[in-house]
Design an enzyme around this catalytic site. Structure first.
Site, PDB file in Angstrom:
ATOM      1  N   ASP A  96     -13.070  30.437 -22.475  1.00 32.46           N
ATOM      2  CA  ASP A  96     -14.363  30.916 -22.035  1.00 32.46           C
ATOM      3  C   ASP A  96     -14.457  30.638 -20.529  1.00 32.46           C
ATOM      4  O   ASP A  96     -13.650  29.888 -19.987  1.00 32.46           O
ATOM      5  CB  ASP A  96     -15.453  30.165 -22.803  1.00 32.46           C
ATOM      6  CG  ASP A  96     -16.843  30.580 -22.394  1.00 32.46           C
ATOM      7  OD1 ASP A  96     -17.052  31.771 -22.138  1.00 32.46           O
ATOM      8  OD2 ASP A  96     -17.723  29.706 -22.329  1.00 32.46           O
ATOM      9  N   ASP A 116     -16.935  25.960 -25.105  1.00 34.06           N
ATOM     10  CA  ASP A 116     -17.942  24.910 -25.297  1.00 34.06           C
ATOM     11  C   ASP A 116     -19.274  25.418 -25.832  1.00 34.06           C
ATOM     12  O   ASP A 116     -20.204  24.643 -25.992  1.00 34.06           O
ATOM     13  CB  ASP A 116     -18.184  24.175 -23.974  1.00 34.06           C
ATOM     14  CG  ASP A 116     -18.827  25.068 -22.917  1.00 34.06           C
ATOM     15  OD1 ASP A 116     -18.803  26.301 -23.093  1.00 34.06           O
ATOM     16  OD2 ASP A 116     -19.349  24.529 -21.920  1.00 34.06           O
ATOM     17  N   ASN A 151      25.652  16.994 -47.939  1.00 38.56           N
ATOM     18  CA  ASN A 151      25.746  16.198 -49.168  1.00 38.56           C
ATOM     19  C   ASN A 151      25.843  17.068 -50.421  1.00 38.56           C
ATOM     20  O   ASN A 151      26.450  16.681 -51.424  1.00 38.56           O
ATOM     21  CB  ASN A 151      24.531  15.268 -49.283  1.00 38.56           C
ATOM     22  CG  ASN A 151      24.630  14.091 -48.338  1.00 38.56           C
ATOM     23  OD1 ASN A 151      25.728  13.740 -47.878  1.00 38.56           O
ATOM     24  ND2 ASN A 151      23.494  13.479 -48.031  1.00 38.56           N
ATOM     25  N   ASP A 176      16.543   6.400 -44.668  1.00 35.73           N
ATOM     26  CA  ASP A 176      15.168   6.742 -44.323  1.00 35.73           C
ATOM     27  C   ASP A 176      14.529   5.686 -43.422  1.00 35.73           C
ATOM     28  O   ASP A 176      13.792   6.013 -42.493  1.00 35.73           O
ATOM     29  CB  ASP A 176      14.325   6.907 -45.590  1.00 35.73           C
ATOM     30  CG  ASP A 176      14.580   8.239 -46.270  1.00 35.73           C
ATOM     31  OD1 ASP A 176      15.185   9.120 -45.629  1.00 35.73           O
ATOM     32  OD2 ASP A 176      14.174   8.405 -47.432  1.00 35.73           O
TER      33      ASP A 176
END
Length: 861
Positions: A346, A608, A676, A705
């Site tokens: 704006d 705003d 894997n 992990d």
């Protein structure tokens, strides 16, 4: 907006729209309006108010029903990866694998709790930022003024308005004096609008034309008025927007990317788990052991740490941004900020200061003239009415000594003539100084002053004067003309009839200046690969001036009228090139955001006002400011506490840094898991025993992990931050397919070493592959984390180095510890570690070489 509005728990569904007076009342006389609303200047009785409250409901906007804390927490468990973990944990528990189940449940709980806590805190912080504004209004009840809560206002109430008041509902003005209303939050107009009470005829029904209507959410800048309430709650202009927003649910680019990647991995996992289960059950005949092994593989193939890693990364980004005075309400907006390649903004209050200043004081040919400023100053200084924004701008521009002039009289401003005059005594002679709309001043002038000479204003000269005034207006200024006349004879009382035969002195020009940081912010965002577009409700002349001052290249200026004539396809084409859009309604702004989405852009929106709320909600990342209206802050994902726009650059870089670390885990996890798959499949097909025990797979996965928890602390290469980083699942898929099988090559090499060199039994084979698999998976992050040469051109964080060394050390030491027997490990021979060293080093060098080829061929996304 009042605090009552913020605390509203109105449901969107089941809302009954009150049958109240429509905006056709702009053309009705006051008595007709009173008759239609069954009210009068004395207002309503308390009994009638109660009846209308029951009929129309409270004067509150629609809001999505607030979810309880428990509901918010439970919704986090709906993440597909978290759901997969819970299912796997439940199976493990069912088959007696309590430790495995506990570890899996713990990972799911950590992910959920961390994500919820950070987002909940950020949301609470944002709520505290909402400024407390006037929550009451003065209405007439039984003929007497009474202060009531805004939510208790009903159609037919007569409201008293003073300077500084918020407009509590949509009102038809029935009487007013010098009333100026700021409706920038609704329309984007820079200057306050003067309102009137007389009936008017509107052409196209736009808000700007309705000069006798005061809209909910706007505010009184100066003057006084009485207004009768014609619409309340969700029937108001503000309420219509709030109802639309309450039902909007936008899936952002981050949500789409996570969703797409998650289901890619889940599909791959389900296929491989079923395939590996079928092989082992067929070859070995042990259904339970094969199922447990497949569940272990499922955990190994699931990027179960993704929700937690994403939450940690985003939380870290939110904390970092909070130190720069930026509140993050929704965590995933951080990544969207880094990924956005178009930011729409704006104008009023975002690019500009939302503060009117006097910019020029000039003679009739636009040459600076201090006498013009002095005349304007005297006029504003001596008027006794409420000083509007323009008067205050004149008086604030420069302090002038004018008390030596004695005020004789004043002719107040009124809506019909749009002029205000004061009469002062100068050395015994009276002088009228008038200030007002140029066209009205021109009508009353017969002469003009230029370079000290008084000249006749002929018709030809008048057209030239109009052209000079027009040039100022076309530059985006709000212009007032200054004129004067020395009276031939003095008198005590003056009237509007005396405002004739004036001498045109010059002009004062005002505008809402751009923020000092706007130009630098636009340049900074441009360097970061972000295109800047302006979407404003203000007129094109003002918009053009501001855009040129902030250095925005105006490639095309499009107004809302033209926008309405375009189909969606035509608008998409126009949105590719045009950079400035003016005179837009809130819905047109939202439509433009959707058009940019259709063009495959990730869009941020900075606004705003009330008129920005739909666009804030529709964008991938909505950005608002601390002094924005409540509905804008509520619709936004990010709230800037600083007025400087340079904080946007910091936010974009933080977003890209955050996403960079998320992608590190995703690339590493997906490629390792893909590798894997081959390793597990090969082992299941050709080995006389399981490649690894289920409990060993889960331990390997858990340790791996844990090593990845340090990723959020890692640095991101500077060249990664230079351009937008959207989700690119196809690039991740390519990386997974090309890098993943490399680990399988070295897994199969480990199989050969263990079987043919060490003639390993099943426990020794399991131990050897467990250590090799853990080492390669844990250490490969240092290759994948950067597009450069690891450690030489790009150093990882100290914490990432420490966790990698720690986890590798734990993996090597477990077979020599008391934990070896419970997990089925045996101590490998010393020669194994020499082979392990060469396998791991060769693997890392090969990944580095393939990575460099991959980046050269496909890029670093």
């Amino acid at each position: 907006m009042s605090s009552n509005f913020r605390n509203s728990k109105t449901r969107v569904t089941g809302l009954q729209k009150p049958q109240v007076l429509d905006f056709d009342s702009v053309g009705c006389a006051t008595d007709v309006i009173f008759a239609k609303l069954n009210t009068s200047e004395k207002g309503l009785s308390e009994k009638e108010v109660q009846a209308r409250l029951e009929k129309y409901g409270y004067n509150e906007p629609a809001k999505r029903k607030k979810r309880s804390i428990l509901t918010q927490i439970l919704s986090k468990f709906l993440n597909p990866l978290v759901t997969v973990l819970l299912i796997i944990g439940t199976f493990s528990l069912f088959f007696g694998e309590k430790i495995s189940a506990l570890l899996v449940y713990l990972m799911a709980a950590m992910s959920v709790v961390l994500s919820f806590v950070q987002e909940y805190r950020a949301g609470k912080e944002a709520e505290k930022l909402s400024e407390m504004v006037r929550a009451t209004a003065t209405v007439y009840r039984n003929g007497k003024p009474k202060e009531i809560k805004i939510r208790e206002i009903v159609p037919g109430d007569v409201v008293d308005l003073f300077a500084g008041d918020m407009i509590p509902a949509d009102l038809r003005i029935i009487s007013c004096k010098d009333l100026f209303i700021n409706q920038a939050s609704l329309t984007g107009e820079s200057f306050p609008i003067e309102k009137a009470c007389a009936p008017i005829q509107v052409k196209n029904g736009s808000i700007s034309e309705m000069l006798n209507i005061a809209f909910m959410g706007s505010s009184v800048v100066s003057g006084t008025a009485l207004g009768v309430v014609i619409k309340t709650g969700i029937s108001t202009q503000f309420g219509e927007l709030s109802r639309r927003l309450a039902t909007m649910r936008i899936e952002t680019s981050f949500d789409k990317g996570i969703h797409k990647f998650t289901w890619l991995m889940i599909r791959a996992m389900l296929f491989m788990v079923l395939f590996i289960f079928a092989i082992n059950a067929f070859r070995r005949g042990d259904f339970i052991q094969s199922l447990l092994f497949s569940l272990g593989v499922a955990v190994g193939l699931t990027p179960e740490m993704l929700p937690m890693l994403v939450a940690i990364n985003l939380s870290k980004g939110a904390i970092s941004m909070s130190k720069k005075q930026v509140i993050v309400k929704r965590l995933n907006s951080i990544q969207n900020l880094g990924a956005m390649d178009v930011i729409c903004t704006d104008k009023t209050g975002t690019l500009t200061l939302d503060k009117i200043v006097l910019e020029k004081h000039c003679d009739v040919v636009r040459k600076e003239d201090n006498d013009v400023l002095r005349f304007a100053y005297i006029n504003s200084f001596y008027q006794t009415g409420l000083k509007n924004l323009l008067d205050r701008a004149i008086l604030k521009h420069e302090k002038l000594l004018v008390k030596q002039f004695k005020k004789i009289d004043e002719i107040p401003f009124d809506f019909s003539r749009k002029i205000m005059s004061v009469v002062i005594d100068i050395e015994g002679k009276h002088r009228i100084i008038s200030k007002g709309a140029p066209e009205e001043i021109f009508k009353r002038c017969t002469r003009y002053e230029l370079d000290g000479e008084i000249l006749d204003m002929e018709e030809l000269i008048l057209s030239d004067l109009r052209e000079e005034y027009g040039n100022l207006s076309s530059e985006g200024f709000r212009v007032l003309a200054i004129a004067y006349k020395d009276m031939e004879s003095n008198k005590d009382i003056y009237s509007r009839e005396d405002e004739k035969d004036l001498i045109l002195k010059g002009y004062v020009a005002f505008y809402d200046p751009p923020k000092p940081s706007a130009r630098r912010a636009i340049l900074a965002l441009k360097r970061l690969g972000i295109e800047f577009k302006v979407l404003t409700g203000d007129n094109e002349l003002v918009t053009k001036k501001i855009c040129s001052e902030v250095g925005l290249d105006i490639k095309g200026l499009v107004t809302g009228d033209k926008l309405d004539q375009l189909s969606d396809k035509e608008l998409q084409e126009l949105a590719k090139t045009a950079t400035v859009f003016a005179r837009l309604s809130p819905m047109q702004k939202e439509r433009l955001i959707h058009a940019l989405h259709e063009n495959k852009h990730i869009v941020g929106y900075l606004g705003d006002g009330i008129n920005d709320a739909p666009a804030l909600k529709a964008s991938d990342v909505g950005i608002s400011v601390n002094n924005a209206v409540d509905i804008a802050k509520e619709s936004a994902d990010i709230i800037l506490l600083k007025k400087s726009l340079m904080v946007l650059e910091d936010g974009v870089i933080e977003g890209r840094r955050t996403f960079g670390n998320i992608v590190k885990y995703i690339k590493m996890g997906s490629s390792s898991n893909f590798g894997n798959m081959f390793s597990m499949t090969g082992g299941s097909l050709f080995l006389p025993f399981l490649p690894m025990l289920p409990i060993q797979i889960l331990l390997n996965n858990f340790l791996y992990d844990v090593s990845q928890v340090a990723i959020p602390t890692d640095a991101v290469d500077k060249d990664y931050l230079t351009k937008p980083r959207p989700w690119n699942v196809n690039a991740i898929k390519k990386f997974m397919i090309i890098i993943g099988p490399i680990s399988s090559i070295f897994d199969f090499l480990t199989y050969g070493v263990m079987l043919f060199i060490f003639h390993a039994s099943a426990p020794l084979f399991h131990t050897g592959w467990f250590i090799e698999s853990l080492c390669t998976q844990t250490l490969v992050i240092h290759i994948i984390r950067t597009g450069k040469i690891p450690f030489i051109e790009s150093r990882p964080s100290r914490f990432l180095i420490i966790t990698s060394i720690f986890i590798v050390s734990i993996g090597i030491l477990i077979p020599f510890s008391p934990l070896a027997q419970p997990f089925g490990f045996v101590a490998p021979p010393a020669a194994y570690f020499a082979a392990l060293f060469f396998i791991v080093v060769a693997y890392l060098f090969m990944v580095q070489a393939v990575k460099k080829w991959f980046i050269k061929k496909y890029g670093s996304d």
